[in-house]
Design a protein around this motif. Structure first.
Motif, mmCIF file in Angstrom:
data_model
loop_
_atom_site.group_PDB
_atom_site.id
_atom_site.type_symbol
_atom_site.label_atom_id
_atom_site.label_comp_id
_atom_site.label_asym_id
_atom_site.label_seq_id
_atom_site.Cartn_x
_atom_site.Cartn_y
_atom_site.Cartn_z
ATOM 1 N N TRP A 52 0.836 -1.195 0.000
ATOM 2 C CA TRP A 52 0.000 0.000 0.000
ATOM 3 C C TRP A 52 0.878 1.256 0.000
ATOM 4 O O TRP A 52 0.622 2.200 -0.737
ATOM 5 C CB TRP A 52 -0.943 0.009 1.190
ATOM 6 C CG TRP A 52 -1.818 1.225 1.204
ATOM 7 C CD1 TRP A 52 -1.760 2.273 2.070
ATOM 8 C CD2 TRP A 52 -2.874 1.532 0.294
ATOM 9 N NE1 TRP A 52 -2.717 3.205 1.750
ATOM 10 C CE2 TRP A 52 -3.411 2.773 0.667
ATOM 11 C CE3 TRP A 52 -3.414 0.864 -0.808
ATOM 12 C CZ2 TRP A 52 -4.463 3.375 -0.026
ATOM 13 C CZ3 TRP A 52 -4.470 1.466 -1.478
ATOM 14 C CH2 TRP A 52 -4.979 2.699 -1.090
ATOM 15 N N SER A 53 1.912 1.257 0.810
ATOM 16 C CA SER A 53 2.823 2.394 0.873
ATOM 17 C C SER A 53 3.498 2.633 -0.478
ATOM 18 O O SER A 53 3.619 3.781 -0.932
ATOM 19 C CB SER A 53 3.876 2.161 1.960
ATOM 20 O OG SER A 53 4.745 3.251 2.056
ATOM 21 N N ALA A 54 3.920 1.571 -1.134
ATOM 22 C CA ALA A 54 4.548 1.693 -2.455
ATOM 23 C C ALA A 54 3.558 2.258 -3.470
ATOM 24 O O ALA A 54 3.911 3.105 -4.296
ATOM 25 C CB ALA A 54 5.077 0.344 -2.920
ATOM 26 N N PHE A 55 2.298 1.824 -3.408
ATOM 27 C CA PHE A 55 1.275 2.338 -4.314
ATOM 28 C C PHE A 55 1.042 3.832 -4.083
ATOM 29 O O PHE A 55 1.025 4.626 -5.027
ATOM 30 C CB PHE A 55 -0.030 1.561 -4.131
ATOM 31 C CG PHE A 55 -1.193 2.154 -4.864
ATOM 32 C CD1 PHE A 55 -1.286 2.047 -6.240
ATOM 33 C CD2 PHE A 55 -2.192 2.827 -4.175
ATOM 34 C CE1 PHE A 55 -2.360 2.608 -6.929
ATOM 35 C CE2 PHE A 55 -3.265 3.390 -4.852
ATOM 36 C CZ PHE A 55 -3.346 3.279 -6.227
ATOM 37 N N VAL A 56 0.876 4.233 -2.836
ATOM 38 C CA VAL A 56 0.643 5.645 -2.519
ATOM 39 C C VAL A 56 1.828 6.496 -2.962
ATOM 40 O O VAL A 56 1.656 7.577 -3.543
ATOM 41 C CB VAL A 56 0.346 5.827 -1.011
ATOM 42 C CG1 VAL A 56 0.343 7.298 -0.622
ATOM 43 C CG2 VAL A 56 -0.987 5.174 -0.659
ATOM 44 N N ASP A 57 3.041 6.015 -2.729
ATOM 45 C CA ASP A 57 4.233 6.752 -3.176
ATOM 46 C C ASP A 57 4.237 6.928 -4.699
ATOM 47 O O ASP A 57 4.589 7.994 -5.205
ATOM 48 C CB ASP A 57 5.513 6.044 -2.729
ATOM 49 C CG ASP A 57 5.751 6.138 -1.237
ATOM 50 O OD1 ASP A 57 5.108 6.984 -0.563
ATOM 51 O OD2 ASP A 57 6.594 5.365 -0.725
ATOM 52 N N ALA A 58 3.840 5.878 -5.425
ATOM 53 C CA ALA A 58 3.803 5.952 -6.887
ATOM 54 C C ALA A 58 2.754 6.958 -7.360
ATOM 55 O O ALA A 58 2.988 7.715 -8.304
ATOM 56 C CB ALA A 58 3.525 4.576 -7.481
ATOM 57 N N ALA A 61 4.062 10.403 -6.841
ATOM 58 C CA ALA A 61 5.141 10.696 -7.776
ATOM 59 C C ALA A 61 4.645 10.880 -9.213
ATOM 60 O O ALA A 61 5.425 11.186 -10.114
ATOM 61 C CB ALA A 61 6.193 9.586 -7.735
ATOM 62 N N GLY A 62 3.338 10.668 -9.439
ATOM 63 C CA GLY A 62 2.764 10.850 -10.765
ATOM 64 C C GLY A 62 3.030 9.714 -11.730
ATOM 65 O O GLY A 62 3.025 9.905 -12.947
#
Length: 67
Positions: A52-58, A61-62
Motif C-alpha cells: 500500500w505504501s509503495a502504491f501511494v508513493d507511486a 510521484a505521478g
C-alpha cells in the motif's frame, strides 16, 4: 483458531468532498482494505502495508498518468 480481521474505520480522501465515486480505505490487521464507495456491499480487496505504501508513493510521484 483466530478470528478474521475486520476492516476498521473506513475513510476516503478529503479531496472527494461529497462525491460517491471514490474508494475508501481502512486498516485491516497489519494491512489495508480498499473498497468502492458505489458498491460497498460488494466487499473489498486487501493488501499489506508495504504494498500500500509503495502504491501511494507511486501515485504521489505521478507514475499513473490520467487519460
Amino acid at each position: 483458531m483466530t478470528a478474521p480481521h475486520v476492516p476498521d474505520g473506513w475513510r476516503k480522501s478529503s479531496f472527494s468532498g461529497g462525491q460517491t465515486n471514490c474508494v475508501e480505505v481502512a486498516r485491516l490487521g497489519e494491512g489495508v482494505a480498499v473498497r468502492d464507495t458505489k458498491n460497498r456491499g460488494q466487499g473489498y480487496f486487501a493488501t499489506d502495508a508495504a504494498q500500500w505504501s509503495a502504491f501511494v508513493d507511486a501515485v504521489k510521484a505521478g507514475r499513473f498518468g490520467r487519460r
